[in-house]
Design an enzyme around this catalytic site. Structure first.
Site, PDB file in Angstrom:
ATOM      1  N   HIS A   1      35.306 -16.900 -12.532  1.00  0.00           N
ATOM      2  CA  HIS A   1      34.018 -16.314 -12.191  1.00  0.00           C
ATOM      3  C   HIS A   1      34.234 -14.874 -11.744  1.00  0.00           C
ATOM      4  O   HIS A   1      35.249 -14.569 -11.124  1.00  0.00           O
ATOM      5  CB  HIS A   1      33.360 -17.138 -11.062  1.00  0.00           C
ATOM      6  CG  HIS A   1      31.992 -16.645 -10.699  1.00  0.00           C
ATOM      7  ND1 HIS A   1      30.969 -16.531 -11.632  1.00  0.00           N
ATOM      8  CD2 HIS A   1      31.478 -16.217  -9.525  1.00  0.00           C
ATOM      9  CE1 HIS A   1      29.887 -16.068 -11.029  1.00  0.00           C
ATOM     10  NE2 HIS A   1      30.159 -15.861  -9.756  1.00  0.00           N
TER      11      HIS A   1
ATOM     12  N   CYS B   1      28.850 -13.471 -16.237  1.00  0.00           N
ATOM     13  CA  CYS B   1      29.193 -12.821 -14.969  1.00  0.00           C
ATOM     14  C   CYS B   1      30.190 -11.680 -15.163  1.00  0.00           C
ATOM     15  O   CYS B   1      30.196 -10.721 -14.403  1.00  0.00           O
ATOM     16  CB  CYS B   1      29.713 -13.837 -13.956  1.00  0.00           C
ATOM     17  SG  CYS B   1      31.063 -14.853 -14.553  1.00  0.00           S
TER      18      CYS B   1
END
Ligand code: ZN
Length: 389
Positions: free
Chosen positions: A343, A72
């Site tokens: 994230h 990510c």
């Protein structure tokens, strides 16, 4: 705005809405087959090319990136760079194929080719999400830390990807030396001229600025001035506040810091000095990194809410009277969680639809411009060039 420059044609090219014209013209693009046959979606998902795609009913540039295993941090940066319109048009119009440097011993042009293939696919308007193992592979060949599936810093990935693209696309492949750009005896214009001579690329043209670095010896007061280039500004955050403005961070950066171990050329003593910066030349695209991570026994993250504007006026922070000073925010790389387990997502403004979207791996959803600012904001992308698609 008109500026006479070799990249003007790519940066200011207007009125060509057919961003996916690579359908007719691409010979290098490994994805061409799949773009020409979008109905063949099952084949697309399993093919052996470098970009695989999932069919969807899509609009231009609103395409997610599949997670390749903790990737990510890469996807967040790719989406931000993909929404840098002058750069994505440069790739979509295949101008990069005239510049790709196959002779550059370090990279041989492969990163630019892979990146161009990804950008063209993202703007083809045919896929809900795509995968990019080819790009990940060629970047990891140069930077081993990106090989596996371990979470990495999106800022570090951004710097390295930009460096690799610059190496692949620059016109003169001779390396410049520190002496030629960072010499104390050079004026700002001389240092910039020397840097430009060996670093002519779309990346340099769009992202590089110049700052004056002044180091003052704390013992004798002697000042030493050099002019340095920068491709982003890494701003410190105030130590003990839950909330601050971007202007405060910029002021903190410009105020300078004490450094130790400075070898003074005047009093010949080693000791403390104050190093401060003045921004001398701002680039068309200004990337601002908020230094949230710091080491104190272990890696920690500042959760400060930085209030940054959608319209950034840099007049206050520089003495520049001309050049690029008024910016609009167009992308943000966000980080959630801690250094070890976090994230990344991206908020990007699609220039075609003039709307903001959240890119969370393969998921893309529309958001309000009011939602763009959050305490997860990590890297800000500002543009000062008008560039309609
Ligand atoms: Zn001194």
């Amino acid at each position: 705005m008109h500026r006479s420059h070799p990249y003007d044609d790519t940066v200011h090219k207007k009125g060509d809405p057919d961003l996916n014209k690579q359908h007719e013209t691409s010979h290098h693009d490994p994805t061409t087959k799949h773009l020409e046959n979008p109905v063949d979606s099952e084949d697309s998902a399993t093919h052996d090319g470098n970009v695989s795609s999932e069919l969807g009913n899509i609009v231009y540039g609103i395409t997610g990136l599949e997670n390749l295993g903790n990737s990510c941090y890469m996807s967040s940066i790719i989406q931000c760079i993909n929404n840098t319109i002058p750069l994505s048009m440069y790739f979509c119009n295949e101008v990069h194929l005239e510049h790709v440097n196959h002779d550059n011993a370090s990279t041989r042009g492969v990163v630019a080719e892979e990146f161009g293939a990804v950008v063209r696919t993202l703007w083809s308007g045919q896929y809900r999400s795509i995968s990019y193992p080819g790009l990940k592979k060629v970047v990891a060949q140069h930077m081993k830390q990106f090989q596996g599936c371990i979470q990495q810093d999106s800022h570090e990935f951004h710097i390295i990807l930009m460096d690799l693209l610059h190496e692949d696309l620059k016109r003169n492949i001779r390396k410049f030396s520190e002496r030629e750009t960072g010499d104390e005896n050079l004026s700002a214009d001389q240092a910039w001229g020397n840097f430009q001579m060996y670093n002519e690329s779309i990346i340099k043209f769009l992202f590089y600025g110049q700052q004056k670095s002044t180091v003052r010896c704390c013992k004798c007061g002697k000042e030493s001035v050099t002019y340095e280039v920068f491709s982003d500004l890494s701003l410190p955050l105030p130590n003990s506040s839950e909330e601050c403005s971007l202007a405060e961070c910029i002021n903190l950066y410009l105020r300078g810091e004490e450094i130790s171990g400075w070898n003074c050329s005047s009093c010949k003593e080693e000791g403390h000095a104050i190093k401060k910066f003045d921004i001398w030349r701002l680039p068309p695209i200004l990337v601002i990194h908020l230094k949230r991570f710091y080491y104190e026994d272990r890696w920690r993250k500042r959760l400060t809410y930085v209030d940054f504007p959608l319209d950034l006026d840099m007049h206050q922070s520089t003495e520049l009277e001309e050049g690029f000073v008024n910016y609009k925010l167009y992308a943000v790389s966000n980080h959630y969680g801690s250094m070890e387990g976090g994230h990344y997502t991206a908020f990007c403004k699609n220039e075609l639809y003039e709307k903001w979207y959240e890119f969370d791996d393969d998921n893309v959803s529309e958001i309000s411009s009011d939602d763009v600012s959050s305490k997860s904001a990590y890297i800000l992308f500002y543009t000062s060039v008008e560039c309609k698609i």
